[in-house]
Write a protein that holds these residues in place. Structure first.
Motif, mmCIF file in Angstrom:
data_model
loop_
_atom_site.group_PDB
_atom_site.id
_atom_site.type_symbol
_atom_site.label_atom_id
_atom_site.label_comp_id
_atom_site.label_asym_id
_atom_site.label_seq_id
_atom_site.Cartn_x
_atom_site.Cartn_y
_atom_site.Cartn_z
ATOM 1 N N SER A 95 68.436 49.723 82.718
ATOM 2 C CA SER A 95 67.787 50.238 81.511
ATOM 3 C C SER A 95 67.391 49.107 80.584
ATOM 4 C CB SER A 95 68.735 51.199 80.790
ATOM 5 O OG SER A 95 68.164 51.666 79.598
ATOM 6 N N GLU A 96 68.283 48.137 80.411
ATOM 7 C CA GLU A 96 67.955 47.003 79.553
ATOM 8 C C GLU A 96 66.844 46.149 80.157
ATOM 9 O OE1 GLU A 96 70.011 43.091 77.429
ATOM 10 O OE2 GLU A 96 71.278 44.585 78.434
ATOM 11 N N GLN A 97 66.922 45.916 81.458
ATOM 12 C CA GLN A 97 65.916 45.067 82.094
ATOM 13 C C GLN A 97 64.539 45.705 82.036
ATOM 14 O OE1 GLN A 97 66.560 41.876 83.147
ATOM 15 N NE2 GLN A 97 64.315 41.815 83.152
ATOM 16 N N SER A 98 64.493 47.029 82.181
ATOM 17 C CA SER A 98 63.190 47.700 82.126
ATOM 18 C C SER A 98 62.564 47.547 80.740
ATOM 19 C CB SER A 98 63.336 49.178 82.491
ATOM 20 O OG SER A 98 64.076 49.878 81.509
ATOM 21 N N ARG A 99 63.402 47.519 79.709
ATOM 22 C CA ARG A 99 62.875 47.283 78.366
ATOM 23 C C ARG A 99 62.386 45.846 78.226
ATOM 24 N NH1 ARG A 99 61.048 51.749 77.067
ATOM 25 N NH2 ARG A 99 62.465 53.347 76.268
ATOM 26 N N ARG A 100 63.136 44.905 78.757
ATOM 27 C CA ARG A 100 62.728 43.508 78.659
ATOM 28 C C ARG A 100 61.429 43.247 79.427
ATOM 29 N NH1 ARG A 100 66.350 40.276 76.232
ATOM 30 N NH2 ARG A 100 68.504 41.022 75.985
ATOM 31 N N ASP A 101 61.200 44.021 80.485
ATOM 32 C CA ASP A 101 59.981 43.869 81.276
ATOM 33 C C ASP A 101 58.789 44.591 80.658
ATOM 34 O OD1 ASP A 101 61.447 42.417 83.096
ATOM 35 O OD2 ASP A 101 61.773 44.105 84.469
ATOM 36 N N SER A 102 59.057 45.397 79.618
ATOM 37 C CA SER A 102 57.991 46.186 79.007
ATOM 38 C C SER A 102 56.998 45.286 78.267
ATOM 39 C CB SER A 102 58.589 47.205 78.030
ATOM 40 O OG SER A 102 57.572 47.832 77.281
ATOM 41 N N SER A 103 55.764 45.683 78.273
ATOM 42 C CA SER A 103 54.720 44.904 77.594
ATOM 43 C C SER A 103 54.670 45.172 76.099
ATOM 44 C CB SER A 103 53.356 45.238 78.212
ATOM 45 O OG SER A 103 53.057 46.620 78.047
ATOM 46 N N PHE A 104 55.359 46.231 75.623
ATOM 47 C CA PHE A 104 55.238 46.570 74.202
ATOM 48 C C PHE A 104 56.580 46.657 73.483
ATOM 49 C CE2 PHE A 104 55.596 50.609 76.418
ATOM 50 C CZ PHE A 104 56.387 51.401 75.602
ATOM 51 N N VAL A 105 57.685 46.330 74.181
ATOM 52 C CA VAL A 105 59.013 46.429 73.570
ATOM 53 C C VAL A 105 59.690 45.068 73.550
ATOM 54 C CG1 VAL A 105 61.288 47.509 73.669
ATOM 55 C CG2 VAL A 105 59.257 48.823 74.330
ATOM 56 N N ALA A 106 60.197 44.674 72.390
ATOM 57 C CA ALA A 106 61.037 43.478 72.256
ATOM 58 C C ALA A 106 62.483 43.928 72.164
ATOM 59 C CB ALA A 106 60.649 42.692 71.012
ATOM 60 N N VAL A 107 63.376 43.208 72.841
ATOM 61 C CA VAL A 107 64.800 43.542 72.850
ATOM 62 C C VAL A 107 65.575 42.483 72.071
ATOM 63 C CG1 VAL A 107 66.859 43.840 74.277
ATOM 64 C CG2 VAL A 107 64.657 44.764 75.044
ATOM 65 N N TYR A 108 66.372 42.943 71.131
ATOM 66 C CA TYR A 108 67.278 42.069 70.390
ATOM 67 C C TYR A 108 68.706 42.501 70.706
ATOM 68 C CZ TYR A 108 63.192 40.959 67.471
ATOM 69 O OH TYR A 108 61.955 40.575 67.014
ATOM 70 N N ARG A 109 69.482 41.587 71.268
ATOM 71 C CA ARG A 109 70.898 41.881 71.559
ATOM 72 C C ARG A 109 71.738 41.318 70.437
ATOM 73 N NH1 ARG A 109 74.090 44.296 74.211
ATOM 74 N NH2 ARG A 109 73.963 44.524 76.454
ATOM 75 N N GLY A 110 72.377 42.198 69.664
ATOM 76 C CA GLY A 110 73.207 41.750 68.564
ATOM 77 C C GLY A 110 73.436 42.854 67.555
ATOM 78 N N THR A 111 74.096 42.521 66.475
ATOM 79 C CA THR A 111 74.400 43.485 65.427
ATOM 80 C C THR A 111 73.357 43.387 64.323
ATOM 81 O OG1 THR A 111 75.842 41.897 64.314
ATOM 82 C CG2 THR A 111 76.862 43.394 65.898
ATOM 83 N N ALA A 112 72.939 44.522 63.829
ATOM 84 C CA ALA A 112 71.900 44.572 62.796
ATOM 85 C C ALA A 112 72.471 45.099 61.490
ATOM 86 C CB ALA A 112 70.753 45.464 63.259
ATOM 87 N N ARG A 113 71.952 44.610 60.405
ATOM 88 C CA ARG A 113 72.268 45.143 59.083
ATOM 89 C C ARG A 113 71.024 45.008 58.214
ATOM 90 N NH1 ARG A 113 73.464 40.816 55.646
ATOM 91 N NH2 ARG A 113 73.865 38.849 56.726
ATOM 92 N N PHE A 114 70.877 45.934 57.292
ATOM 93 C CA PHE A 114 69.716 45.923 56.407
ATOM 94 C C PHE A 114 69.870 44.837 55.345
ATOM 95 C CE2 PHE A 114 69.181 50.138 58.189
ATOM 96 C CZ PHE A 114 67.797 50.279 58.247
ATOM 97 N N THR A 115 68.775 44.153 55.071
ATOM 98 C CA THR A 115 68.734 43.160 54.000
ATOM 99 C C THR A 115 67.762 43.556 52.899
ATOM 100 O OG1 THR A 115 67.047 41.896 55.211
ATOM 101 C CG2 THR A 115 69.364 41.267 55.543
ATOM 102 N N GLY A 116 67.099 44.678 53.094
ATOM 103 C CA GLY A 116 66.139 45.156 52.107
ATOM 104 C C GLY A 116 65.421 46.370 52.645
ATOM 105 N N GLU A 117 64.351 46.759 51.978
ATOM 106 C CA GLU A 117 63.601 47.938 52.408
ATOM 107 C C GLU A 117 62.921 47.678 53.744
ATOM 108 O OE1 GLU A 117 59.839 50.656 50.793
ATOM 109 O OE2 GLU A 117 60.905 49.296 49.435
ATOM 110 N N ARG A 118 63.413 48.379 54.783
ATOM 111 C CA ARG A 118 62.923 48.258 56.157
ATOM 112 C C ARG A 118 62.973 46.808 56.653
ATOM 113 N NH1 ARG A 118 59.235 51.621 53.891
ATOM 114 N NH2 ARG A 118 57.484 50.177 54.096
ATOM 115 N N ARG A 119 63.958 46.055 56.194
ATOM 116 C CA ARG A 119 64.180 44.693 56.663
ATOM 117 C C ARG A 119 65.582 44.575 57.240
ATOM 118 N NH1 ARG A 119 61.469 40.437 52.322
ATOM 119 N NH2 ARG A 119 59.337 41.238 52.481
#
Length: 456
Positions: A95-119
């Motif tokens: 599933s992850e590899q298929s996303r990485r092979d996609s032409s329109f999807v970027a994959v970020y592996r890690g933890t996310a937190r908001f730093t502002g409006e939609r950031r």
């Protein structure tokens, strides 16, 4: 700061939301854990594959009921794990590899937190990455709740995230909690040869189920498990492999392994949601409207982080609604939680939809109730089942089904005719009379329960 048209936080149902309809957009998926989320890696699917194995083992043990002489030699735990997780881990990687092979999807592996409006700031193995999304879907899921008395002890414990991957079944498994996760995993490890002790604060197991189902399940497992009901853990002591659970009545449970299964909590506290203007309820779930929009413009939320109903089929429906609304903002769809079915894959199996009888009473609804036992239909005879039953509650004025509950073999499948009846607005009498029911299938227990309700 890289800008995306759409950012999805979560590699489970959030990732599944994205399909070829989004190919015209620049999409990003952020995932801390393995792709597939809780369901694929540590929840619905592995637990049910293990529960199915437990069912086979128990069928051999119970073969004498059908005049069959059989003996269970062993459950080959390591082979079972290889079969289950060999398949699921491969699916996650694919599933992850298929996303990485996609032409329109970027994959970020890690933890996310908001730093502002939609950031967002994403902490990856290669350092922090700052991204911005024109629109964002929060699907960061939840995690097992661990009480302070366990967390502060410094002693090892397992949760549903880890217990299914332990190298061998415990000799004695202590289970803290009496809900559906506790019930399913106790079933798995009992079938694999573990002694089971369940410590539960309430006076019955599966207390959120209909009162008749909760009482029947508690009675059914008393001979298999050591039940410490109405009890609270006050201290965890001992050593790894030799744990001592001290309870509030002064008694103690000695076990080599502790499973903490008291519930789950949303991961909202890890996202700095307030920075983005995303409001949460008092219990930490993200607040959404009927279209699953949050209080922040351009931010949606789905899955376990949204509702107190942590079910994959609920999250899937939410993903369908949000995907449509992202693509068709002028023709939005809404999400309904009016008739959500669920099942507990334990022994005996349990399924429900709608209100419990105690909830109907609390709401002051005038109602009829009927129940029919498995042993009173022909296929119940074939199963030699003496504990299963179906129970249906209906509004006394309208005849509409308010709730339905099953305990016994195939409960998760048998509930579906009642799901369809409730979803389509059929009365109990219409549900019984309009379709033709196969004889002597076990579905006759549902048909007969409906027929026993007074005609209104």
């Amino acid at each position: 700061m890289r800008r995306h048209d759409l950012v999805v936080i979560g590699g489970g149902t959030g990732n599944a939301l994205i399909d070829d309809r989004f190919a015209h957009l620049d999409v990003a998926v952020v995932s801390q854990g393995p792709f597939g989320g809780t369901c694929l890696n540590a929840g619905c699917i592995p637990s049910k594959m293990l529960a199915a194995t437990a069912d086979v083992a128990d069928a051999v043990r119970d073969a004498g009921r059908h005049d069959v002489d059989a003996a269970l030699h062993q459950v080959r735990w390591s082979d079972v794990q290889r079969r289950v997780f060999g398949r699921l881990d491969a699916d996650s990687r694919q599933s992850e590899q298929s996303r990485r092979d996609s032409s329109f999807v970027a994959v970020y592996r890690g933890t996310a937190r908001f730093t502002g409006e939609r950031r967002l700031r994403i902490d990856t193995a290669d350092g922090p990455r700052d991204v911005e999304g024109e629109r964002i879907v929060v699907a960061a899921g939840g995690r097992p709740t661990v009480p302070p008395v366990v967390a502060a002890s410094g002693l090892p414990y397992d949760t549903s995230d880890s217990i299914m991957r332990i190298p061998q079944p415990p000799k004695h498994l202590a289970v803290l909690g009496g809900g559906y996760i506790a019930a399913e995993l106790a079933h798995v490890f009992h079938a694999a040869g573990s002694r089971i002790t369940i410590v539960e604060q309430r006076d019955s197991l599966l207390a959120d189920q209909d009162e008749a189902v909760s009482a029947a399940f508690t009675h059914a497992v008393r001979d298999r498990y050591d039940l410490r009901l109405g009890r609270e853990l006050t201290r965890l002591e001992g050593r790894p492999g030799g744990l001592r659970l001290v309870l509030d009545d002064g008694t103690a449970v000695l076990a080599d392994t502790l499973l903490v299964a008291i519930g789950r909590q949303p991961n909202s506290d890890r996202l700095d949601l307030e920075t983005a203007g995303v409001a949460c309820t008092d219990d930490g779930h993200v607040s959404v409207d009927e279209q699953l929009r949050t209080s922040a413009d351009g931010v949606w939320a789905i899955g376990d982080i949204v509702t107190g109903v942590p079910l994959k089929h609920v999250a899937n429906r939410e993903a369908e609604v949000v995907a449509h609304n992202l693509l068709h903002p002028d023709d939005p769809r809404t999400m309904s939680y009016d008739a959500v079915p669920s099942a507990v894959f334990t022994r005996p199996q349990i399924a429900r939809i709608g209100l419990t009888e105690q909830a109907v009473r609390e709401r002051g609804i005038d109602y009829d109730v009927a129940a029919h036992r498995y042993e009173d239909v022909a296929y119940g005879w074939a199963l030699e089942n003496t504990e299963g039953f179906c129970k249906v509650l209906a509004d006394r004025t309208t005849g509409l089904i308010l709730g339905a509950h099953l305990i016994g073999p195939q409960a998760a499948a048998l509930i579906q005719p009642l799901v369809l009846a409730m979803a389509s607005g059929m009365t109990a009498r219409e549900a019984a009379r309009r379709p033709m029911w196969i004889h002597p299938a076990l579905t006759e227990v549902v048909e007969n329960t409906l027929l026993e309700l007074p005609e209104r």
